[in-house]
Design an enzyme around this catalytic site. Sequence first.
Site, mmCIF file in Angstrom:
data_model
loop_
_atom_site.group_PDB
_atom_site.id
_atom_site.type_symbol
_atom_site.label_atom_id
_atom_site.label_comp_id
_atom_site.label_asym_id
_atom_site.label_seq_id
_atom_site.Cartn_x
_atom_site.Cartn_y
_atom_site.Cartn_z
ATOM 1 N N LYS A 51 0.816 -1.219 0.000
ATOM 2 C CA LYS A 51 0.000 0.000 0.000
ATOM 3 C C LYS A 51 0.845 1.261 0.000
ATOM 4 O O LYS A 51 0.467 2.274 -0.579
ATOM 5 C CB LYS A 51 -0.968 0.004 1.197
ATOM 6 C CG LYS A 51 -2.097 -0.990 1.024
ATOM 7 C CD LYS A 51 -3.271 -0.666 1.922
ATOM 8 C CE LYS A 51 -4.436 -1.591 1.633
ATOM 9 N NZ LYS A 51 -5.511 -1.502 2.587
ATOM 10 N N LYS A 83 -10.825 -2.749 -4.056
ATOM 11 C CA LYS A 83 -11.678 -1.557 -4.115
ATOM 12 C C LYS A 83 -10.956 -0.400 -4.776
ATOM 13 O O LYS A 83 -11.572 0.490 -5.337
ATOM 14 C CB LYS A 83 -12.009 -1.087 -2.697
ATOM 15 C CG LYS A 83 -12.738 -2.052 -1.836
ATOM 16 C CD LYS A 83 -12.762 -1.498 -0.399
ATOM 17 C CE LYS A 83 -13.104 -2.566 0.598
ATOM 18 N NZ LYS A 83 -12.822 -2.206 1.976
ATOM 19 N N LYS A 143 -5.038 -9.152 -6.890
ATOM 20 C CA LYS A 143 -6.228 -9.306 -6.052
ATOM 21 C C LYS A 143 -7.353 -8.379 -6.529
ATOM 22 O O LYS A 143 -7.075 -7.248 -6.928
ATOM 23 C CB LYS A 143 -5.810 -8.939 -4.632
ATOM 24 C CG LYS A 143 -6.732 -9.378 -3.541
ATOM 25 C CD LYS A 143 -6.178 -8.961 -2.189
ATOM 26 C CE LYS A 143 -6.302 -7.471 -1.990
ATOM 27 N NZ LYS A 143 -5.988 -6.994 -0.643
HETATM 28 P P1 TYM Z 1 -10.882 -4.849 3.925
HETATM 29 O O1 TYM Z 1 -11.860 -3.778 4.202
HETATM 30 O O2 TYM Z 1 -9.773 -4.566 2.988
HETATM 31 O O3 TYM Z 1 -11.635 -6.127 3.376
HETATM 32 C C1 TYM Z 1 -12.755 -6.672 4.054
HETATM 33 C C2 TYM Z 1 -12.705 -8.192 3.986
HETATM 34 O O4 TYM Z 1 -12.709 -8.628 2.622
HETATM 35 C C3 TYM Z 1 -11.614 -9.522 2.387
HETATM 36 N N1 TYM Z 1 -11.140 -9.337 0.994
HETATM 37 C C4 TYM Z 1 -11.035 -10.320 0.106
HETATM 38 N N2 TYM Z 1 -11.292 -11.640 0.182
HETATM 39 C C5 TYM Z 1 -11.084 -12.379 -0.931
HETATM 40 N N3 TYM Z 1 -10.657 -11.861 -2.119
HETATM 41 C C6 TYM Z 1 -10.395 -10.544 -2.245
HETATM 42 N N4 TYM Z 1 -9.991 -10.050 -3.399
HETATM 43 C C7 TYM Z 1 -10.577 -9.702 -1.093
HETATM 44 N N5 TYM Z 1 -10.416 -8.381 -0.873
HETATM 45 C C8 TYM Z 1 -10.766 -8.175 0.415
HETATM 46 C C9 TYM Z 1 -10.568 -9.116 3.404
HETATM 47 O O5 TYM Z 1 -9.673 -10.169 3.662
HETATM 48 C C10 TYM Z 1 -11.414 -8.765 4.615
HETATM 49 O O6 TYM Z 1 -11.730 -9.926 5.357
HETATM 50 N N6 TYM Z 1 -7.897 -4.842 7.941
HETATM 51 C C11 TYM Z 1 -9.150 -5.296 7.428
HETATM 52 C C12 TYM Z 1 -10.342 -4.825 8.229
HETATM 53 C C13 TYM Z 1 -10.260 -5.051 9.698
HETATM 54 C C14 TYM Z 1 -10.472 -6.272 10.370
HETATM 55 C C15 TYM Z 1 -10.358 -5.982 11.747
HETATM 56 C C16 TYM Z 1 -10.762 -7.552 9.948
HETATM 57 C C17 TYM Z 1 -10.025 -4.106 10.639
HETATM 58 N N7 TYM Z 1 -10.086 -4.660 11.890
HETATM 59 C C18 TYM Z 1 -10.504 -6.964 12.723
HETATM 60 C C19 TYM Z 1 -10.895 -8.552 10.902
HETATM 61 C C20 TYM Z 1 -10.773 -8.252 12.271
HETATM 62 C C21 TYM Z 1 -9.321 -4.775 5.997
HETATM 63 O O7 TYM Z 1 -8.715 -3.815 5.609
HETATM 64 O O8 TYM Z 1 -10.284 -5.418 5.289
#
Ligand code: TYM
Length: 333
Positions: free
Chosen positions: A114, A201, A198
């Site tokens: 990132k 967003k 991947k």
């Molecule tokens: P975030 O917002 O980027 O993504 C949310 C969830 O979607 C999953 N994900 C994917 N899974 C499969 N293929 C993809 N291409 C893909 N893109 C995203 C992510 O793995 C995630 O589960 N840091 C985390 C948010 C967070 C969190 C937490 C998660 C903050 N605190 C505590 C679990 C527990 C994040 O940025 O997810």
Amino acid sequence: MKKKIFSGVQPTGNLHLGNYLGAIKNFVDLNNDNQNECIFCVVDLHAITVNQNPKELKSNIHETIATFVASGIDPQKSIIFNQSQVSAHAEIAWILSCVARMGWLNRMTQFKEKAGKDKEKASIGLYSYPVLMAADILLYDSTHVPVGEDQKQHLELCRDIAQKFNNDFKVKDFFKVPEPLIKKEFSRIMSLKDGLKKMSKSEMSDFSRINLTDDKDQIINKIKKAKTDTLPLPSKIEELEKRPEAKNLIGIYSSLTNSTFQKSIDKFAGKNFSEFKDDLSDVVVDEISPISLKIKELLEDKVFLEKIVKDGHEKANEIASKKVKEIHKIMGF
Ligand code: TYM
């Protein structure tokens, strides 16, 4: 013993099929199992680790809550809340940042991706982001954390932080060491434009992803334009390894039909992509269109959405505040 489930999603717009198959669909299954206590958090403090327009952030927060509910999470059964409304997250992140080691954070690959080439200009928040994530999880004595594959390293860090805190302060089992819940298959959905990247967003091209707000025509069009190769679909699973785009599309099909790679391959072996894409469009439209319509409907009712997070905030705050009191005692504050 009930499982305590916690997970979070950033309100950064463009929630997509990867978020759904990697995470949100699993949230719904976990929500439906009465053996679980579930907490799902809209992690707005994580979102501000990169620049956000406050107006857009507010609207993305609403859209994330609407997506949770439209996908099937029942706010009567699960707690849905905004991270920024429970101040314990920021406070405990600070305490945990005094436990976590620089060396551990330096290994985080997502920061490197990132931050890109210009690391000096990345925010400190982007660097320490996984520590805030650990605070989210540990505050609620979470036992299981459903996420996509890209969050695996952050969860390992969370486990290390929990164990170091428990050891340093001689409080065995004070922080529960959580288990990741990552599906063996389909936990990393790739871009429709590049099977090695991947689905994300932040990818510029909207054709790289299927958004959960896309309508039927948009979905069909994006699948039609999805990158493929010129060969017919393979008959052996090993052949997929060299064909990332085919692997990704078959993976999406298998995940949505609750099937396996092998069964999907058996079904489409030797067929050409256009035939397969028609079937794929049907299953994606069947699953995503009702969610997309429901999101739009829920977004018309901001009062309802605000009520969900208000109720969620009260419940989450009560749990987190108790944990904070215990942490203060342990720290000698
Ligand atoms: P975030 O917002 O980027 O993504 C949310 C969830 O979607 C999953 N994900 C994917 N899974 C499969 N293929 C993809 N291409 C893909 N893109 C995203 C992510 O793995 C995630 O589960 N840091 C985390 C948010 C967070 C969190 C937490 C998660 C903050 N605190 C505590 C679990 C527990 C994040 O940025 O997810």
